[in-house]
Design an enzyme around this catalytic site. Structure first.
Site, PDB file in Angstrom:
ATOM      1  N   GLY B  51     -20.924  54.993  36.794  1.00 33.26           N
ATOM      2  CA  GLY B  51     -20.536  56.207  36.081  1.00 33.26           C
ATOM      3  C   GLY B  51     -19.090  56.221  35.647  1.00 33.26           C
ATOM      4  O   GLY B  51     -18.701  57.078  34.865  1.00 33.26           O
ATOM      5  N   CYS B 260     -49.423  64.207  21.398  1.00 32.26           N
ATOM      6  CA  CYS B 260     -49.195  63.325  20.255  1.00 32.26           C
ATOM      7  C   CYS B 260     -50.416  63.353  19.332  1.00 32.26           C
ATOM      8  O   CYS B 260     -51.550  63.243  19.792  1.00 32.26           O
ATOM      9  CB  CYS B 260     -48.931  61.896  20.745  1.00 32.26           C
ATOM     10  SG  CYS B 260     -48.813  60.699  19.395  1.00 32.26           S
ATOM     11  N   CYS B 263     -51.866  59.401  19.330  1.00 32.63           N
ATOM     12  CA  CYS B 263     -52.446  58.777  20.513  1.00 32.63           C
ATOM     13  C   CYS B 263     -52.886  59.804  21.563  1.00 32.63           C
ATOM     14  O   CYS B 263     -53.455  59.434  22.577  1.00 32.63           O
ATOM     15  CB  CYS B 263     -51.472  57.775  21.138  1.00 32.63           C
ATOM     16  SG  CYS B 263     -50.139  58.540  22.068  1.00 32.63           S
ATOM     17  N   CYS B 285     -45.467  60.503  19.042  1.00 34.55           N
ATOM     18  CA  CYS B 285     -44.596  59.915  20.056  1.00 34.55           C
ATOM     19  C   CYS B 285     -43.350  59.354  19.383  1.00 34.55           C
ATOM     20  O   CYS B 285     -43.437  58.709  18.338  1.00 34.55           O
ATOM     21  CB  CYS B 285     -45.296  58.760  20.762  1.00 34.55           C
ATOM     22  SG  CYS B 285     -46.676  59.237  21.780  1.00 34.55           S
ATOM     23  N   CYS B 291     -46.851  54.447  21.778  1.00 32.90           N
ATOM     24  CA  CYS B 291     -47.918  55.063  21.003  1.00 32.90           C
ATOM     25  C   CYS B 291     -48.929  54.013  20.535  1.00 32.90           C
ATOM     26  O   CYS B 291     -50.140  54.176  20.685  1.00 32.90           O
ATOM     27  CB  CYS B 291     -47.317  55.792  19.801  1.00 32.90           C
ATOM     28  SG  CYS B 291     -48.412  57.001  19.050  1.00 32.90           S
TER      29      CYS B 291
END
Lengths: 268, 311
Positions: B51, B260, B263, B285, B291
């Site tokens: 970080g 979606c 899909c 997606c 997808c």
């Protein structure tokens, strides 16, 4: 006129702030030098002097914004007792400056976050010391806005939408929300018209008395110190030329410069 | 351009490894070895202090700032001839940014490329984490525009560095407070600030906050490169990453409340696509590989047809 508070309550062990031989130079020029004083809990100290006399340099050295060249600033911390804030570590000093200390700037724009709402400004110090409950932070902010006479419905407005007097009151609320014990004020009434000044002074006096705050107020306005300060230091060319009780200094000035300062005030 | 060209055309072409030390115009993966060494040192430091933003001497790349110059440099420093590279832009393999960066590494490194998340060893991404879980040994490289999470609240770099070093992160919550005060909820929906291992507050690059939970305890190495701002930071595998929030307004990973349309996935992050002038829209997606994999498995959404390829 001035309310004389007893400078030293019987039970209090000692001064809140002890300044010893403080000096700050800018190259060969003197910012302030040889300043020593004690400030007791609940006491308000005024520092007056003309522009360039070292008032603001002194205040910034006391508040840790400038590093003095020599001298000590000993603050009576809650946890560790008296500590020299000049030599203490930066994390501790920054912690002090958002818990036990407060700094009110002359220009509220220096002390406020202009892009953040009034509530966020007041809440910042709470969040800085770990508050993580939105509802509580907001309640605190509302409480403090009412204490400084800002309407509750202005809580989500940005300070840029506020008048100068409101901005200054907001800055005071933002500083006092964590219950500091020592407030540094740099010309808190500068740039405000007289009626707004009077209300602000009234508010400040009330807050200082009710919360038992100690304060160091830098100003060139003798009326401000007359109203707020218990004790007074007069500075000239970086040196303290006279110090004493406010009424005593103002009514019976001893030093030539103080006499000039007092006699320069316009009588209406 | 490069002396060797490789017929890497979206298919894995392993074994076609360019010899590195030849008299070629460009070094392997464009950057010279000294530069890569410098970047790798920054990467190692970033991994050692999760970080923390490590400064590095970002180079001029043959593409404009904002197109992923940071990510490209990190990818270049990580690539080996055996690597299989995948590049995605907002989840898609076939958008401008993804195509141009993929081509860049095909030409300058000759590495194999793929669109399959599971096969790739290095994935450079702009603003998404793939839906498919990553595994150990994979590297996810993020393109970062502004690495400093405190920047829009505190413009001074000296001050933000001090705030990081002293762990003064109250200001981050002021931003979230403002969101709630103005919108009634935390309206920040991307680049949502996180705290890494209880220490550094980090900007996860502009990924949707839907992806934030995937940052935490991820098996892959996650590297972040900001070219213009000259910063690198990193998350080693299995790092704790917590999204900042309030006790009474907890963090919520949000997505469009639809399935979606191609899909039928209920769990993937969705893009909204306007399909006509009459207000018609569909949700698909954002992760194209996810997808198409699902459709190949026979899943069909509201507007999809089996195995049909919709651009």
């Amino acid at each position: 006129m001035t309310l004389h508070s007893t400078p030293k309550p019987q039970t209090a062990p000692g001064p809140l702030l002890q300044v010893r031989g403080l000096e700050k130079r800018y190259g060969s020029r003197i910012g302030c030098t040889d300043v020593s004083f004690d400030l007791f809990p609940g006491e308000v100290m005024g520092i007056v002097g003309e522009s360039g006399s070292g008032k603001s340099t002194l205040l910034n050295c006391l508040a840790g914004h400038l590093t003095p060249d020599c001298g000590q600033v000993i603050f009576d911390t809650r946890t560790a007792g008296p500590c020299d804030t000049v030599t203490m570590g930066e994390p501790e000093r920054r912690m002090l400056s958002r818990t036990d200390w407060a700094f009110v700037h002359q220009n509220p724009r220096d002390g406020l976050r202009m892009g953040v709402s009034a509530g966020g400004n007041v809440g910042e110090r709470l969040m800085a010391v770990g508050a993580r409950h939105y509802g509580n932070i907001r309640d605190h902010a509302l409480d403090w806005l009412s204490r400084v006479e800002i309407a509750a419905e202005r809580i989500d407005d940005r300070p840029s939408a506020f008048s100068g007097g409101m901005q200054q009151r907001l800055q005071i609320a933002r500083n006092l929300v964590t219950g500091p014990r020592l407030v540094f004020m740099d010309e808190p009434t500068g740039g405000l018209d007289v009626s707004v000044q009077a209300r602000l002074l009234d508010l400040l006096r009330g807050l200082v008395r009710r919360m038992g705050l100690s304060a160091v107020i830098v100003t060139h306005d003798l009326a401000v110190v007359r109203l707020l300060a218990d004790r007074l230091m007069v500075m000239k060319d970086g040196r303290v030329v006279e110090a004493g009780l406010t009424d005593q200094v103002l009514d019976d000035p001893q030093h030539g410069y103080t006499q000039l300062l007092v006699s320069s005030v316009l009588q209406v | 351009m490069s002396a060797q060209t490789h017929p890497a055309s979206g298919q894995i072409a392993q074994g076609q490894i360019a010899p590195i030390h030849t008299d070629q115009a460009y070094n392997f993966a464009y950057l010279d070895e000294e530069t890569k060494r410098m970047i790798r040192r920054a990467l190692l430091k970033g991994l050692a202090v999760p970080g923390y933003q490590v400064p590095f001497a970002s180079r001029e790349m043959p593409m404009p700032y904002g197109w992923g110059t940071g990510g490209v440099q990190v990818t270049a420093a990580c690539l080996t001839p055996d690597d299989v590279l995948k590049v995605i832009d907002q989840g898609a393999d076939d958008t401008t940014n993804a195509v141009s960066i993929r081509k860049f590494f095909q030409r300058t490194a000759g590495v194999a490329t793929t669109e399959q998340t599971t096969v790739a060893t290095v994935i450079q991404t702009r603003h998404r984490i793939p839906e498919t879980d990553l595994s150990e040994g994979q590297i996810l490289v993020y393109q970062v525009p502004i690495p400093e999470p405190l920047r829009f609240l505190e413009p001074r770099e000296t001050e933000t560095r001090k705030m990081h070093s002293l762990e003064e992160y109250g200001l981050m919550h002021v931003r979230l407070y403002e969101d709630i005060a103005r919108h009634g909820q935390i309206a920040t929906s991307y680049a949502y600030p996180v705290k890494v291992e209880g220490r550094y507050v980090m900007d996860p690059s502009p990924i949707p906050k839907f992806d934030n939970p995937k940052l935490s305890q991820n098996a892959a190495i996650q590297l972040f490169g900001a070219g213009r701002e000259q910063r690198i930071y990193a998350l080693p595998p299995y790092t704790d990453v917590v999204s900042l929030d309030f006790e009474d307004h907890p963090f919520q990973a949000s997505k469009a409340d639809h399935a979606c349309d191609l899909c039928g996935s209920n769990t993937a992050y969705l893009d909204e696509v306007i399909i006509d002038d009459a207000g018609g829209r569909m949700f698909v997606c954002s992760d194209t590989d996810y997808c198409s994999t699902r459709r190949a498995q026979g899943h069909v959404g509201r507007l999809g047809t089996a195995q049909e390829h919709v651009a």
